[in-house]
Motif scaffolding. Structure first.
Motif, PDB file in Angstrom:
ATOM      1  N   VAL A  81       0.796  -1.176  -0.032  1.00  0.00           N
ATOM      2  CA  VAL A  81      -0.069  -0.183   0.007  1.00  0.00           C
ATOM      3  C   VAL A  81       1.008   1.237  -0.012  1.00  0.00           C
ATOM      4  O   VAL A  81       1.436   1.664   0.999  1.00  0.00           O
ATOM      5  N   ALA A  82       1.122   1.810  -1.044  1.00  0.00           N
ATOM      6  CA  ALA A  82       1.937   2.808  -1.327  1.00  0.00           C
ATOM      7  C   ALA A  82       1.355   4.509  -1.206  1.00  0.00           C
ATOM      8  O   ALA A  82       1.216   4.859  -2.213  1.00  0.00           O
ATOM      9  N   ASP A  83       0.957   4.410  -0.057  1.00  0.00           N
ATOM     10  CA  ASP A  83       0.116   5.865   0.314  1.00  0.00           C
ATOM     11  C   ASP A  83       0.884   6.718   1.353  1.00  0.00           C
ATOM     12  O   ASP A  83       0.574   7.816   1.694  1.00  0.00           O
ATOM     13  N   GLY A  84       2.185   6.450   1.751  1.00  0.00           N
ATOM     14  CA  GLY A  84       2.698   7.329   2.564  1.00  0.00           C
ATOM     15  C   GLY A  84       2.514   7.058   4.149  1.00  0.00           C
ATOM     16  O   GLY A  84       2.831   7.710   4.856  1.00  0.00           O
ATOM     17  N   VAL A  85       1.395   6.219   4.373  1.00  0.00           N
ATOM     18  CA  VAL A  85       0.911   5.782   5.786  1.00  0.00           C
ATOM     19  C   VAL A  85       1.265   4.721   6.061  1.00  0.00           C
ATOM     20  O   VAL A  85       1.925   4.449   7.273  1.00  0.00           O
ATOM     21  N   HIS A  86       1.212   3.583   5.159  1.00  0.00           N
ATOM     22  CA  HIS A  86       1.519   2.170   5.731  1.00  0.00           C
ATOM     23  C   HIS A  86       2.750   1.827   5.489  1.00  0.00           C
ATOM     24  O   HIS A  86       3.224   0.877   6.238  1.00  0.00           O
ATOM     25  N   LEU A 113      -5.175   3.936  -6.839  1.00  0.00           N
ATOM     26  CA  LEU A 113      -4.243   3.326  -7.774  1.00  0.00           C
ATOM     27  C   LEU A 113      -3.258   4.530  -8.260  1.00  0.00           C
ATOM     28  O   LEU A 113      -2.059   4.466  -8.508  1.00  0.00           O
ATOM     29  N   SER A 114      -3.907   5.578  -9.075  1.00  0.00           N
ATOM     30  CA  SER A 114      -3.265   6.508  -9.694  1.00  0.00           C
ATOM     31  C   SER A 114      -2.232   7.048  -8.624  1.00  0.00           C
ATOM     32  O   SER A 114      -1.260   7.679  -8.908  1.00  0.00           O
ATOM     33  N   HIS A 115      -2.877   7.476  -7.283  1.00  0.00           N
ATOM     34  CA  HIS A 115      -1.874   8.076  -6.431  1.00  0.00           C
ATOM     35  C   HIS A 115      -0.716   7.074  -6.043  1.00  0.00           C
ATOM     36  O   HIS A 115       0.291   7.609  -5.719  1.00  0.00           O
ATOM     37  N   ALA A 116      -1.057   5.795  -5.878  1.00  0.00           N
ATOM     38  CA  ALA A 116      -0.100   5.010  -5.391  1.00  0.00           C
ATOM     39  C   ALA A 116       1.062   4.897  -6.314  1.00  0.00           C
ATOM     40  O   ALA A 116       2.336   4.971  -6.057  1.00  0.00           O
ATOM     41  N   VAL A 117       0.913   4.897  -7.882  1.00  0.00           N
ATOM     42  CA  VAL A 117       1.680   5.093  -8.942  1.00  0.00           C
ATOM     43  C   VAL A 117       2.527   6.395  -8.805  1.00  0.00           C
ATOM     44  O   VAL A 117       3.750   6.584  -8.814  1.00  0.00           O
ATOM     45  N   ARG A 118       1.773   7.573  -8.251  1.00  0.00           N
ATOM     46  CA  ARG A 118       2.580   8.938  -8.554  1.00  0.00           C
ATOM     47  C   ARG A 118       3.298   8.917  -7.306  1.00  0.00           C
ATOM     48  O   ARG A 118       4.465   9.374  -7.237  1.00  0.00           O
ATOM     49  N   TYR A 119       2.891   8.347  -6.163  1.00  0.00           N
ATOM     50  CA  TYR A 119       3.753   8.291  -5.037  1.00  0.00           C
ATOM     51  C   TYR A 119       4.890   7.660  -5.101  1.00  0.00           C
ATOM     52  O   TYR A 119       5.776   7.975  -4.599  1.00  0.00           O
TER      53      TYR A 119
END
Length: 401
Positions: A270-275, A336-342
């Protein structure tokens, strides 16, 4: 020719620009797309082009297109549509809600606005009678094509690493309960998260695989050796690796390292900057395992902060973070667009690897052979990203959505 040069009317904001070739999926109107970068399975074209007809990709190539493009994004990226193998909700509702049809339409549309063209319906732990009812209802939507399948995240999880799952509802994976939920799906359950250290766990892994589903190790206190044994028994994935599992230690590396060390395993993250710390995002994507970006999204994805439910538990979303009252992470508000960008802009993951983690790797995980790659003959599920990796527009079977 219609250049896409402004983000003012993009799918990221819920508005699809007026584009040529728009219509119902499968339209026979030919559509030629050109972009500064086109991501193919084993290489990238810079620039490149893709031609679509009848809902499928009919040709692709490098350099200038063979005729003037209908749509071009000179500084942008053309990639396969994103595939989310682990998603609980969005748009204010979740797959555990009672009105199954309405919530599924709302969730899929919320994530389509952000480039996701294929989605699994993930269920959190609930009373087994309720889970059986939900599986039967969602299975109809799988057969109808709205969903790619059902993911059971529970009820066979470790109480010690239950995360946002109600402890009193967790069960041991005995043959009767496994057969009950897998049978209710009649083939629609494509993935099951399980803690293999539970009594009957290894046998349940093999039983799940016999049903044709992916057994994913997660919410587990399994050690390194037991995780390897589960892989031998048929497990082929790790659920949000590092989260809700025994932590890594230099003398007891736990489940995470066993999963990441195996090139046959698909590793959710989970590439969200939290997990996960960005360095851990990079570590997973560079490991021998095959990385799979998932959202683990709950109802607040694409909706406002506030109070929500995740299964039986209360969740508060503040500043884009979903947590139980005790501070436990309770899914995400990720797309998922934010995950790719992050992953690319913050964690430093190479763009082709990040795109694969959101497209062809989840397609392979779920044995979806007709999508997930830009290749002639496959479904024309495509996403146009601008230079900042924001979604400009999305094609689902050759039609703008």
């Amino acid at each position: 020719m219609t250049p896409l040069t402004s983000r003012s009317a993009t799918a990221e904001h819920g508005h699809v620009p007026a584009l040529p070739g728009a219509g119902r999926p499968g339209t026979e109107t030919p559509l030629l797309l050109a972009a500064g970068t086109v991501i193919l399975p084993d290489r990238e074209h810079s620039p490149g082009w893709v031609e679509v007809r009848g809902g499928v990709i009919v040709a692709c190539g490098a350099g200038e297109p063979p005729r003037p493009a209908d749509v071009e994004l000179p500084a942008g990226v053309l990639a396969p549509g994103f595939i989310d193998a682990h998603n609980h909700g969005g748009g204010g509702v979740s797959f555990n809600d009672a009105d199954t049809n309405a919530v599924a339409v709302r969730i899929t549309q919320t994530h389509r606005d952000h480039g996701t063209t294929t989605m699994m319906a993930s269920l959190v732990t609930a009373p087994i009678d309720e889970m059986e009812r939900l599986v039967r209802a969602l299975a109809e939507l799988v057969r109808g094509g709205l969903l790619a399948g059902i993911h059971l995240e529970g009820p066979w999880l470790s109480p010690a690493h239950r995360g946002a799952h109600a402890e009193q509802l967790l069960l041991l994976p005995d043959p009767a309960s496994v057969d009950r939920l897998m049978g209710a799906g009649a083939g629609a359950v494509r993935m099951v998260t399980i803690a293999p250290e539970l009594e009957g766990g290894l046998a349940a892994v093999a039983r799940i695989v016999e049903y044709g589903a992916v057994a994913a190790i997660g919410h587990t206190d399994a050690d390194y050796d037991l995780t390897q044994a589960a892989i031998v028994a048929g497990a082929s994935a790790g659920t949000h690796v590092f989260n809700a599992m025994r932590p890594l230690h230099h003398r007891e590396p736990g489940a995470a390292l066993a999963l990441l060390d195996d090139p046959t395993v698909f590793a959710e993250l989970v590439a969200d900057g939290v997990h996960l710390h960005p360095a851990v995002v990079r570590l997973i994507t560079e490991s021998p395992a095959r990385p799979v970006f998932v959202t683990d999204a709950m109802a607040a994805a694409g909706a406002a902060d506030g109070d929500y439910k995740l299964g039986a538990l209360d969740v508060r979303v503040v500043d884009g973070q979903a947590r139980l009252v005790d501070g436990t992470i309770a899914g995400s508000v990720l797309t998922l667009s934010h995950a790719v960008r992050y992953a690319v802009l913050t964690a430093g993951v190479p763009l082709p690897l990040a795109i694969r983690a959101a497209t062809q790797n989840p397609a392979d995980l779920l044995a979806l052979t007709d999508r997930g790659r830009i290749r002639p003959g496959l479904r024309a599920d495509l996403v146009l990203l601008d230079a900042d990796l924001n979604v400009h527009a999305t094609l689902l079977e050759g039609a703008w959505v």
